[in-house]
Design a protein around this motif. Structure first.
Motif, mmCIF file in Angstrom:
data_model
loop_
_atom_site.group_PDB
_atom_site.id
_atom_site.type_symbol
_atom_site.label_atom_id
_atom_site.label_comp_id
_atom_site.label_asym_id
_atom_site.label_seq_id
_atom_site.Cartn_x
_atom_site.Cartn_y
_atom_site.Cartn_z
ATOM 1 N N ASP A 65 8.478 15.975 -1.559
ATOM 2 C CA ASP A 65 9.806 15.488 -1.789
ATOM 3 C C ASP A 65 10.051 14.769 -2.617
ATOM 4 N N GLU A 66 9.311 14.343 -3.652
ATOM 5 C CA GLU A 66 9.371 13.357 -4.872
ATOM 6 C C GLU A 66 8.708 14.167 -5.864
ATOM 7 N N LYS A 67 9.452 15.023 -6.717
ATOM 8 C CA LYS A 67 9.038 15.703 -7.902
ATOM 9 C C LYS A 67 8.783 14.826 -8.816
ATOM 10 N N GLY A 68 7.464 15.047 -9.595
ATOM 11 C CA GLY A 68 7.125 14.180 -10.716
ATOM 12 C C GLY A 68 6.293 13.131 -10.304
ATOM 13 N N ILE A 69 6.336 12.730 -9.151
ATOM 14 C CA ILE A 69 5.565 11.476 -8.451
ATOM 15 C C ILE A 69 4.047 11.437 -8.814
ATOM 16 N N THR A 70 3.324 12.630 -8.928
ATOM 17 C CA THR A 70 1.947 12.482 -9.011
ATOM 18 C C THR A 70 1.609 12.403 -10.675
ATOM 19 N N GLU A 71 2.488 12.808 -11.483
ATOM 20 C CA GLU A 71 2.198 12.476 -12.711
ATOM 21 C C GLU A 71 2.498 10.961 -13.221
ATOM 22 N N LYS A 72 3.630 10.545 -12.613
ATOM 23 C CA LYS A 72 3.703 9.035 -12.838
ATOM 24 C C LYS A 72 2.696 8.118 -12.450
ATOM 25 N N PHE A 73 2.144 8.440 -11.241
ATOM 26 C CA PHE A 73 1.087 7.549 -10.554
ATOM 27 C C PHE A 73 -0.186 8.238 -11.038
ATOM 28 N N ILE A 110 -1.971 10.845 -9.598
ATOM 29 C CA ILE A 110 -2.400 11.467 -8.520
ATOM 30 C C ILE A 110 -3.033 12.748 -8.758
ATOM 31 N N LYS A 111 -4.420 12.865 -8.347
ATOM 32 C CA LYS A 111 -5.148 14.147 -8.836
ATOM 33 C C LYS A 111 -5.557 14.629 -7.520
ATOM 34 N N TYR A 112 -5.793 13.929 -6.476
ATOM 35 C CA TYR A 112 -6.229 14.221 -5.200
ATOM 36 C C TYR A 112 -5.404 13.652 -3.988
ATOM 37 N N LEU A 113 -5.298 14.413 -3.085
ATOM 38 C CA LEU A 113 -4.578 13.878 -1.820
ATOM 39 C C LEU A 113 -5.740 13.832 -0.469
ATOM 40 N N PRO A 114 -5.452 12.960 0.421
ATOM 41 C CA PRO A 114 -4.254 11.747 0.301
ATOM 42 C C PRO A 114 -5.153 10.769 -0.605
ATOM 43 N N THR A 115 -4.184 10.126 -1.275
ATOM 44 C CA THR A 115 -4.522 8.840 -2.286
ATOM 45 C C THR A 115 -3.808 7.603 -1.652
ATOM 46 N N LEU A 116 -4.307 6.602 -1.471
ATOM 47 C CA LEU A 116 -3.805 5.278 -1.134
ATOM 48 C C LEU A 116 -4.037 4.259 -2.379
ATOM 49 N N ILE A 117 -3.057 3.497 -2.893
ATOM 50 C CA ILE A 117 -2.884 2.661 -3.962
ATOM 51 C C ILE A 117 -2.600 1.391 -3.361
ATOM 52 N N PHE A 118 -3.547 0.482 -3.629
ATOM 53 C CA PHE A 118 -3.074 -1.071 -3.193
ATOM 54 C C PHE A 118 -2.658 -1.751 -4.300
ATOM 55 N N ILE A 163 0.776 -1.225 -0.142
ATOM 56 C CA ILE A 163 -0.057 0.023 0.070
ATOM 57 C C ILE A 163 1.027 1.166 -0.040
ATOM 58 N N VAL A 164 0.582 1.870 -1.016
ATOM 59 C CA VAL A 164 1.429 3.267 -0.945
ATOM 60 C C VAL A 164 0.527 4.485 -0.708
ATOM 61 N N GLU A 165 0.898 5.372 0.376
ATOM 62 C CA GLU A 165 0.268 6.453 0.652
ATOM 63 C C GLU A 165 0.727 7.704 0.044
ATOM 64 N N PHE A 166 0.193 8.510 -0.692
ATOM 65 C CA PHE A 166 0.657 9.685 -1.420
ATOM 66 C C PHE A 166 -0.060 10.965 -0.639
#
Length: 98
Positions: free
Chosen positions: A50-58, A60-68, A12-15
C-alpha cells in the motif's frame, strides 16, 4: 503517515505484507502486545504493497520487520516472527526500561 509515527514518545512500526504467513503470524502475536501496552506505546502497521517506496525509506530488506522508536529515534529492529512473550520483553527493555 510517516510524521505520525514520531508524535509519541514510544512507537513500534510493523512493516508487513498481507501475502506472507510469517507476517500474519506476527500480527496475531502483536495484538496481545498492543492490548497490553497501548497506554505507553503507539503501534502502527504499514503494508508495503500500500505504501510504495517505504521499504527504501526505512531500509526494509526482510518481512516482517518491527522497528522500535524512542523519542523519534530507532532503538531496535526486529526481523521475522517472534511470539508475544518476546515482544513484551522487548517493549519493556527497549522502550519502557523496566
Amino acid at each position: 503517515m510517516y510524521i505520525k509515527i514520531f508524535k509519541g514518545e514510544n512507537s513500534i512500526v510493523e512493516f508487513s505484507t498481507r501475502k506472507n504467513e510469517s507476517c500474519r503470524r506476527l500480527s496475531r502475536e502483536l495484538k496481545y502486545t498492543i492490548k497490553k501496552y497501548k497506554k505507553y506505546v503507539d503501534f502502527y502497521r504499514i503494508y508495503i504493497e500500500d505504501e510504495k517506496g517505504i521499504t527504501e525509506k526505512f531500509g526494509i530488506k526482510y518481512l516482517p520487520t518491527l522497528i522500535f522508536f524512542k523519542n523519534r529515534f530507532e532503538v531496535h529492529r526486529l526481523l521475522g516472527y517472534r511470539n508475544k512473550k518476546i515482544l513484551s520483553f522487548l517493549v519493556e527493555k527497549k522502550l519502557m526500561k523496566i
